[in-house]
Design an enzyme around this catalytic site. Structure first.
Site, PDB file in Angstrom:
ATOM      1  NE  ARG A 124     -50.220 -56.270  47.929  1.00 55.61           N
ATOM      2  CZ  ARG A 124     -50.336 -55.782  46.700  1.00 55.61           C
ATOM      3  NH1 ARG A 124     -49.608 -54.730  46.337  1.00 55.61           N
ATOM      4  NH2 ARG A 124     -51.170 -56.319  45.827  1.00 55.61           N
ATOM      5  CE  LYS A 156     -54.842 -55.992  43.128  1.00 57.35           C
ATOM      6  NZ  LYS A 156     -54.157 -55.280  42.011  1.00 57.35           N
ATOM      7  CE1 TYR A 194     -51.644 -48.968  43.446  1.00 58.33           C
ATOM      8  CE2 TYR A 194     -51.530 -50.561  45.242  1.00 58.33           C
ATOM      9  CZ  TYR A 194     -50.946 -49.556  44.495  1.00 58.33           C
ATOM     10  OH  TYR A 194     -49.680 -49.128  44.796  1.00 58.33           O
ATOM     11  CG  HIS A 223     -55.417 -51.743  38.547  1.00 54.93           C
ATOM     12  ND1 HIS A 223     -54.410 -51.027  37.930  1.00 54.93           N
ATOM     13  CD2 HIS A 223     -54.905 -52.140  39.747  1.00 54.93           C
ATOM     14  CE1 HIS A 223     -53.344 -50.997  38.703  1.00 54.93           C
ATOM     15  NE2 HIS A 223     -53.618 -51.658  39.812  1.00 54.93           N
ATOM     16  CD  GLU A 278     -55.531 -47.725  39.905  1.00 54.94           C
ATOM     17  OE1 GLU A 278     -56.599 -48.014  39.357  1.00 54.94           O
ATOM     18  OE2 GLU A 278     -55.332 -47.885  41.138  1.00 54.94           O
ATOM     19  CB  VAL A 338     -46.791 -50.856  28.013  1.00 54.83           C
ATOM     20  CG1 VAL A 338     -45.633 -51.194  27.095  1.00 54.83           C
ATOM     21  CG2 VAL A 338     -47.853 -51.955  27.948  1.00 54.83           C
ATOM     22  CG  ASP A 371     -53.163 -55.113  38.323  1.00 57.06           C
ATOM     23  OD1 ASP A 371     -53.995 -55.993  38.598  1.00 57.06           O
ATOM     24  OD2 ASP A 371     -52.199 -54.845  39.052  1.00 57.06           O
TER      25      ASP A 371
END
Length: 370
Positions: A15, A75, A94, A96, A118, A239, A270
């Site tokens: 990406r 990322k 992102y 994480h 996120e 979840v 992640d």
């Protein structure tokens, strides 16, 4: 503002942070956009396409990182990239961070402002910049699980949809959010027997109304999770607690009691994963067997379908990128939902869930920005 778009360096990550059409929007508003050479190759966007949109092509990553005022990528920055960040820079991607102490340490040392896709929220609820990749990952999780169930992949040798006279596979989805909803849709579409578990009765009611009696909805007590997983051919862990480490719903003891050759696809990896036996994997080596169960725990699943993923992501992120380029940190000060994306600023952890997960001091984002 000078906006940098580096080439992604995570394994098999195809990406790119901005597509040419997004670059054009920035350039038309007077911003300079630097794109690393071949950054868009994975989505079929050439350097010439970016130049036509008004970007400057930069050969070396280090120069781009050091000169950009705002870095937009997909990322989390890898260790070498984090070394190029400096105080006053804006990083938008992102992150994480909850399970990733080394990355948090590096971001704090850099003094940069790191805004995580996120954890950005919206007034009507939900996570608008996580949603498109959750949709992709939810759908991919079923494709990946079906592949892992093949005998030569170490799986039980079960066809997800079965055939006349032979029962279909049993698919269990843990979590009825965005990932879970799209996993349910794909699994039902392929003819599997699907059970979804969640602790929100409202979520279960929504799923039942959407999919009808073909879907079994179960309230997620620990006993219910155990019983469902022991009977499953494929378990999809979806979840999510925004910004926080994923809860360990699947214990090692439970994995031992699952069917030999069953599959766990841990989409929550992640954020640390929802199984005690989950460890991050890559597209180069996506699976491993633990306690007789095949585990798929790729941390950048949507990178396998970069055309779909990049365009879906850009549709969501572009308005925020434009606001950051136009206003800088002022865009966060005036918007609490955008400000929820700020995880690290000027050496301070500004997201409560990240601070709790790592035992760090938390500074309110608005106080840090002041």
């Amino acid at each position: 503002m000078r906006v940098g778009v580096p080439k992604e360096t995570k394994a098999r990550e195809h990406r790119v942070g901005l597509v040419p059409a997004s670059v054009r929007e920035l350039v038309q508003r007077g911003h300079a956009v630097w794109v690393q050479a071949s950054a868009g190759a994975g989505i079929g966007a050439s350097d010439a396409d970016y130049e036509a949109a008004g970007a400057r092509i930069v050969a070396e990553a280090e120069g781009l990182w050091r000169e950009a005022e705002l870095v937009v990528k997909v990322k989390e920055p890898q260790p070498a990239e984090r070394a190029w960040l400096s105080s006053g820079q804006l990083l938008f991607c992102y992150l994480h961070l909850a399970p990733d102490v080394p990355q948090t340490d590096d971001l704090l040392r850099s003094g940069a402002s790191a805004i995580a896709y996120e954890t950005v929220t919206q007034p009507q609820g939900g996570l608008p910049l996580l949603a498109p990749m959750s949709e992709v990952a939810g759908r991919l999780s079923v494709q990946a699980g079906a592949h892992c169930l093949l005998a030569h992949q170490g799986g039980r040798g079960v066809l997800l949809g079965g055939v006349p006279g032979v029962a279909p596979a049993s698919v269990v989805v843990l979590g009825g959010g965005m990932v879970g909803t799209h996993a349910v849709a794909m699994a039902l579409g392929l003819g599997a027997r699907v059970t979804v578990l969640d602790r929100s009765v409202d979520a279960l009611r929504r799923l039942w109304m959407q999919f009808g009696p073909a879907l079994q909805t179960v309230y997620a007590t620990q006993e219910a999770v155990e019983q469902a997983c022991m009977q499953a051919d494929l378990v999809i862990g979806s979840v999510l607690i925004p910004g926080a480490a994923a809860p360990k719903l699947i214990t090692r003891d439970l994995v031992r009691r699952m069917r030999p050759g069953a599959v766990i696809v841990d989409v929550a990896i992640d954020q640390g994963g929802c199984s005690e036996t989950s460890q991050p994997t890559t597209h180069d080596a996506p699976t491993y067997v633990e306690e007789g169960v095949v585990h798929y725990a790729v941390t950048n699943m949507p990178g396998a379908v970069p055309h779909t993923s990049t365009h879906a992501l850009n549709h969501a992120t572009l308005p925020y990128v434009l606001r950051l380029a136009d206003q800088g940190l002022a865009a966060l000060r005036e918007d609490a939902h955008f400000r929820a994306g700020l995880n690290v600023h000027a050496g301070q952890v500004t997201h409560a869930a990240v601070a709790r997960a790592q035992g760090r001091v938390h500074t309110e984002a608005l106080d840090a920005l002041a």
